[in-house]
Enzyme design. Structure first.
Site, PDB file in Angstrom:
ATOM      1  CG  HIS A  45      -1.669   1.273   1.435  1.00  0.00           C
ATOM      2  ND1 HIS A  45      -2.495   1.905   0.526  1.00  0.00           N
ATOM      3  CD2 HIS A  45      -1.604   2.100   2.508  1.00  0.00           C
ATOM      4  CE1 HIS A  45      -2.916   3.050   1.049  1.00  0.00           C
ATOM      5  NE2 HIS A  45      -2.384   3.193   2.248  1.00  0.00           N
ATOM      6  CD  GLU A  73      -4.150   5.826  11.533  1.00  0.00           C
ATOM      7  OE1 GLU A  73      -3.893   5.660  10.322  1.00  0.00           O
ATOM      8  OE2 GLU A  73      -5.283   5.802  12.002  1.00  0.00           O
ATOM      9  CG  ASP A  74      -1.700   1.684  10.220  1.00  0.00           C
ATOM     10  OD1 ASP A  74      -2.620   2.113  10.943  1.00  0.00           O
ATOM     11  OD2 ASP A  74      -1.763   1.651   8.981  1.00  0.00           O
ATOM     12  CG  ASP A 270     -24.175  14.359 -25.041  1.00  0.00           C
ATOM     13  OD1 ASP A 270     -23.566  15.430 -24.968  1.00  0.00           O
ATOM     14  OD2 ASP A 270     -25.343  14.242 -25.423  1.00  0.00           O
TER      15      ASP A 270
HETATM   16 MN    MN Z   1      -2.678   4.631   3.958  1.00  0.00          MN
END
Ligand code: MN
Length: 710
Positions: A45, A73-74, A270
């Site tokens: 990630h 944070e993690d 369109d």
């Molecule tokens: Mn993240």
């Protein structure tokens, strides 16, 4: 990681590559025991996030922070550790992203995280937090956008309720943010991904529509493109032409728009657009000439966003023409540089050689910020954005700066007094004047987004003015400011309260033309004695207009109704526009009436037979009106004493009109020594409206007194 390094190699100096490797090693060690719901190791990630940042060609610190964005944070890595390892710039970026993550209900894709349901912050709070981070360092928000884009790409692994919540939040906050930062590429990706989860049926329908026409479209676009290419070459204009389907979410929005306007949706026209990129601005217009000489252009479909950029700086020429068999197609023409800005927005402004500062450094950062803060007031261009954000996220707030550049958020309609009390109670108590963007403004000035507000103070312990509590005078909007003002007055002696109360009440009742009957008032308001009422008024505990309203209502009941008050009318057909009865023909309720729209967008009501109107007005500006009788209006005569000046009368009438009050008959009498008395009849709904009107008029420059003439 190899892909990331090769991308970075193309624009970053060799020396930065080793820093990136260090950040990667640090992050993968920190996340080593974690995995995503997809089953992949967690480090995937942050690497994907960093890749997206590399696509935007961002500086080395931003890419490093992208790799490290989840370690605080993690993995509970403290700020100081990051700072020691990578320096304070990177640590601050990660810290900024972490603060944002705490606010949005993130925890996406991580299996080992407890799904503690902390009170969900409102979207407004989230967005506000974003804006503040953006003021500090816009790169924090760019990392957050990249983070969100990768999370959206892997949303399918999450439970359905989380998918819905995250997709909704993305569409409400992140894609508008990308739009405002001019990052068209990320914006449409976020939109299409969100839309896929929010309205899967519609998403499928539109993708099928795109697929079913694919062969037809490709053939058509190929013909258009090759014709255009030949013609541009013949005119010696170097160009890059591409045909592309429009984005699913934007097609969806367009279909909705058409449906609401009762227009037909012609599919090919369109769904697809041709884009022409050229080198220089003059070539854009030359290319436009070529396009228009090849095919017939469709009127009202041409937009020159080069001369008039959208508020997010988007520049391009848009036109629609009828191609080979008469089928319409949209063609966009812009320079390569404009295209880069349209796709990458603020990121394209980055000067990575300058060590990650925006080209014009702090100043341009603030300009961006102001522009972002202005977004809800600026409705041109980004319709879809305004629709989403205007009312439900931002509609009720205004953001202003302190002279030090700190941002303060206040309810819409707040004043410099509210601002002063928000900064500090003492600042409120000592304030004597205010400046907005360096210019003196009255205390009932309505704060505008992006204003820098400076409050001028006195050292004397003068305290607030009791007028600040009168809602009709418009000095305060926030309950907190009013409470602080009341607290100040509560500390005074009762004798002072009574004295002030008496003065205020006498003045107010005289102004409104209501006789004061002490016994009646005590009975009506269920008070012990009159002093109690005066003390309440003088301490700000009771609101003066409220009291006069009650006294007036009681008085109206006892007195016979004024025959003149039967002349009830209001005007139908003018919509929300302010109407004023014209003085040239002074239309009466028995006359047929028409309206003439002024340049200011107000309506002057004339009698249909008015001779002045017949001579002068452009028939296009005339609308039909009629009298209505839905409101019970009563005529009131005002006497306004003022120092005469240019524009005085205009200021008075527009102040009256802004309360949606009709005016008839204005007479001015010069009094000598520069004084003038203006008599006017207005039609009001009640004493409360009258009291507000007085507040408005009194705040006009040069006004000495205003009262009701009985
Ligand atoms: Mn993240």
């Amino acid at each position: 990681m190899e892909l990331l390094l090769s991308k970075l190699n193309s624009y970053l100096p060799e020396s930065s590559i080793s820093k990136i490797r260090q950040a990667y090693t640090f992050a993968s060690t920190a996340h080593r025991n974690q995995s995503r719901l997809s089953g992949e190791p967690y480090i995937e990630h942050p690497v994907q996030t960093a890749l997206l940042l590399a696509d935007l060609k961002l500086d080395v610190s931003t890419v490093m922070a992208g790799l490290l964005h989840d370690v605080m944070e993690d993995c509970q890595v403290p700020f100081t550790t990051l700072e020691a390892a990578f320096g304070s710039e990177v640590a601050k970026l990660v810290d900024g992203v972490t603060k944002l993550a705490k606010l949005d209900s993130e925890a996406i894709g991580q299996s080992d995280k407890t799904s503690a349901h902390i009170a969900n912050p409102t979207r407004a709070e989230n967005l506000q937090k974003m804006l503040i981070s953006m003021a500090e360092d816009v790169r924090v928000v760019l990392i957050k956008l990249a983070d969100r884009l990768h999370n959206m790409n892997t949303l399918k692994y999450l439970p359905e309720d989380r998918q819905q919540a995250i997709a909704r939040e993305t569409l409400d906050i992140y894609s508008p943010l990308a739009h405002r930062l001019g990052m068209g590429d990320i914006k449409w990706k976020l939109e299409d991904l969100s839309f896929h989860y929010i309205n899967p049926e519609r998403y499928k329908t539109i993708s099928k529509l795109l697929a079913s026409k694919r062969k037809e479209r490709e053939l058509y676009i190929a013909t258009i493109t090759s014709l255009l290419n030949d013609s541009l070459n013949a005119h010696e204009i170097e160009s890059d032409i591409s045909g592309r389907p429009k984005h699913i979410y934007s097609i969806h929005q367009k279909m909705n728009r058409y449906a609401s306007q009762g227009k037909d949706f012609s599919e090919i026209y369109d769904l697809f657009a041709v884009r022409v990129l050229v080198k220089e601005v003059p070539e854009c217009y030359r290319a436009l000439g070529v396009v228009h000489s090849l095919w017939q252009y469709i009127p009202n479909q041409f937009d020159d966003y080069i001369a008039n950029p959208k508020e997010n700086m988007y520049q391009s020429l848009h036109t629609s023409v009828r191609g080979q068999d008469g089928t319409p197609i949209e063609i966009q023409i812009r320079t390569f540089k404009m295209h880069e800005l349209a796709e990458y927005g603020v990121a394209a402004h980055w000067d990575y050689k300058e060590n990650g500062l925006l080209d014009q450094k702090l100043d341009s950062k603030l300009t961006w910020m102001r522009q972002i803060l202005e977004w809800q007031t600026n409705s041109s261009g980004a319709e879809e954005f305004v629709e989403t954000v205007k009312s439900d996220i931002f509609g009720d707030q205004v953001f202003v700066y302190t002279p030090k550049g700190e941002i303060k958020e206040l309810p819409l309609g707040s004043t410099p007094v509210d601002f002063a009390y928000r900064v500090h109670t003492d600042l409120g108590h000592r304030s004597v004047a205010a400046k907005a963007n360096g210019k003196l403004v009255p205390f009932n000035y309505i704060l505008q987004n992006g204003d820098t507000i400076e409050v001028l103070t006195t050292d004397l312990a003068r305290g607030p003015s009791i007028d600040w509590l009168n809602p009709n005078l418009g000095y305060t909007r926030t309950a907190s400011a009013r409470e602080k003002i009341r607290q100040w007055f509560r500390k005074e002696k009762r004798g002072i309260h009574i004295e002030r109360g008496k003065e205020l009440l006498t003045k107010e009742l005289r102004k409104l033309g209501i006789p004061m009957d002490e016994k009646e008032a005590i009975k009506l308001l269920k008070l012990r004695d009159f002093d109690e009422l005066l003390a309440k008024i003088g301490s700000g505990e009771t609101n003066l207009p409220e009291i006069s309203l009650q006294l007036a209502a009681a008085q109206e009941k006892t007195s016979k109704s004024d025959p003149e008050a039967k002349a009830q009318f209001n005007i139908l057909g003018a919509g929300d526009l302010v109407t004023t009865l014209s003085s040239c023909c002074n239309p009466q309720p028995e006359d047929s009436i028409i309206g003439c729209i002024s340049d200011e967008g107000t309506i002057l009501v004339h009698s249909e037979k008015c001779s002045v109107l017949a001579k002068n007005e452009d028939p296009k500006k005339i609308i039909t009106l009629r009298w209505g009788t839905s409101e019970n209006l009563q005529p009131v005569r005002l006497e306004i004493t003022a120092w005469d000046r240019v524009g005085l009368l205009r200021d008075i009438t527009s102040s009256i009109s802004s309360e949606r009050v009709n005016i008839s008959s204005v007479i001015t009498n010069q009094q000598g020594e520069g004084k003038t008395i203006i008599e006017s009849t207005v039609f009001i709904t009640g004493i409360n409206q009258l009291s507000k009107l007085f507040g408005n008029i009194e705040s006009i420059k040069g006004i000495i007194a205003v009262k009701r003439k009985t």
